[in-house]
Motif scaffolding. Structure first.
Motif: not given
Length: 338
Positions: A185-202
């Motif tokens: 099911p769609q989960d925007m909070a989880q999406a933001a968390q995963w994006f943040h992990m990848a974003a921190l790696q550039g």
């Protein structure tokens, strides 16, 4: 009376070595003792009595042992040394887990072009043993139904496993699937968390999408400053969507002071990479003279580029009378040039 027959007298058995108890042996022994006595006299004269006595005692002990059969003369012929056993051939060192996993992954890559089913099987073997790239490739194959039946839940699971090992691309893919509700099911909070992990790696795309989530307040509190920061990071890496978003923010002047020159610069960078929204925005700026002198011919050129990609606003713009005339004039000039 019968006379008793004389019984032969038994001679005692000689338990020693007969060669050593015979007369020649005794003579030899006496000779040795005589020589030792002579040596004793000589040692007394020279003052080396202590040294001789020590040697004499050793010789007497040797002779007595030899006579009783307890000692054998040392042979002057050296005994042959046993041949050294040949060392067993060294076996090749066992392969490490990393080498085995690399081979499994390589087999999957080799099969991928001509036999995706076998490739998926090899990737699966490596993925189950923790090979990150194999986990990503297997997840992609489940998502695209390549060599396996489409299974978004399994695709999400393998992306998640690779993401948990720190793979930035997998982390971004998990974020996308959480945002789109694929495999779960769609989960925007989880999406933001995963994006943040990848974003921190550039990861540039993760940085851009995280910026959008902060700009829109999706899964995270709305924060225009955070959005601007992530857009800048992604734009600096050449991400066209982030460059377009920066252009919009500078043109709107809500988060940063309005700066049409900056907006024009970012729109041009994004439009040059084929971003249809940026191309349409450039057409608007040239058509209306925002931050630059009006130029309907330049506006028509950018509207056309965006319209070819199906950009709706650009499709409407190319039907405007002014833009139509500009396009006709440009077409006439092109005909004359030919």
């Amino acid at each position: 009376m019968r006379q008793k027959q004389a019984r032969p007298v038994r001679r005692p058995e000689n338990t020693g070595n007969p060669e050593r108890t015979g007369s020649p042996f005794l003579k030899l022994s006496f000779c040795i003792l005589a020589l030792c006595a002579a040596g004793l006299i000589q040692a007394g004269k020279t003052g080396a009595l202590d040294a001789f006595m020590s040697s004499f005692k050793a010789r007497v002990a040797f002779v007595m042992a030899y006579m009783s059969g307890e000692n054998e003369p040392v042979s002057s012929v050296p005994k042959p040394r046993p041949k050294p056993k040949p060392e067993p051939e060294s076996e090749p060192a066992p392969k490490t887990d990393q080498e085995t996993l690399a081979e499994l992954f390589a087999l999957g890559k080799e099969c991928y072009a001509h036999d995706k089913k076998r490739a998926a099987a090899w990737f699966s073997k490596a993925a189950k043993r923790g090979h990150v790239e194999a986990q990503c490739r297997l997840a992609d194959m489940y998502a695209r139904a390549e060599g396996v039946e489409e299974d978004m839940a399994l695709a999400l699971e393998w992306f998640r496993r690779a993401g948990e090992q720190g793979n930035a691309t997998a982390q971004y893919k998990v974020g996308l699937m959480c945002m789109e509700g694929a495999g779960q099911p769609q989960d925007m909070a989880q999406a933001a968390q995963w994006f943040h992990m990848a974003a921190l790696q550039g990861h540039a795309r993760a940085q851009c999408d995280l910026g959008v989530m902060y700009a829109e307040g999706m899964g995270v509190p709305r924060d225009a400053a955070q959005a601007l920061d992530w857009f800048r990071k992604a734009a600096a890496q050449g991400n066209a969507e982030a460059q377009y978003n920066l252009g919009v923010m500078y043109a709107g002047g809500e988060v940063v002071p309005q700066d049409m020159t900056q907006a024009l610069d970012w729109f041009r960078k994004a439009a040059g990479q084929g971003n249809a929204a940026a191309q349409n925005y450039l057409g608007i700026m040239y058509c209306n003279g925002y931050g630059i002198a009006k130029d309907r011919h330049e506006a028509a050129r950018w509207f056309q580029k965006a319209a070819r990609q199906g950009q709706r606003n650009a499709l409407a713009a190319v039907r405007q009378e002014e833009i139509v005339r500009a396009m006709e004039e440009d077409a006439g000039l092109d005909g004359q040039a030919r």
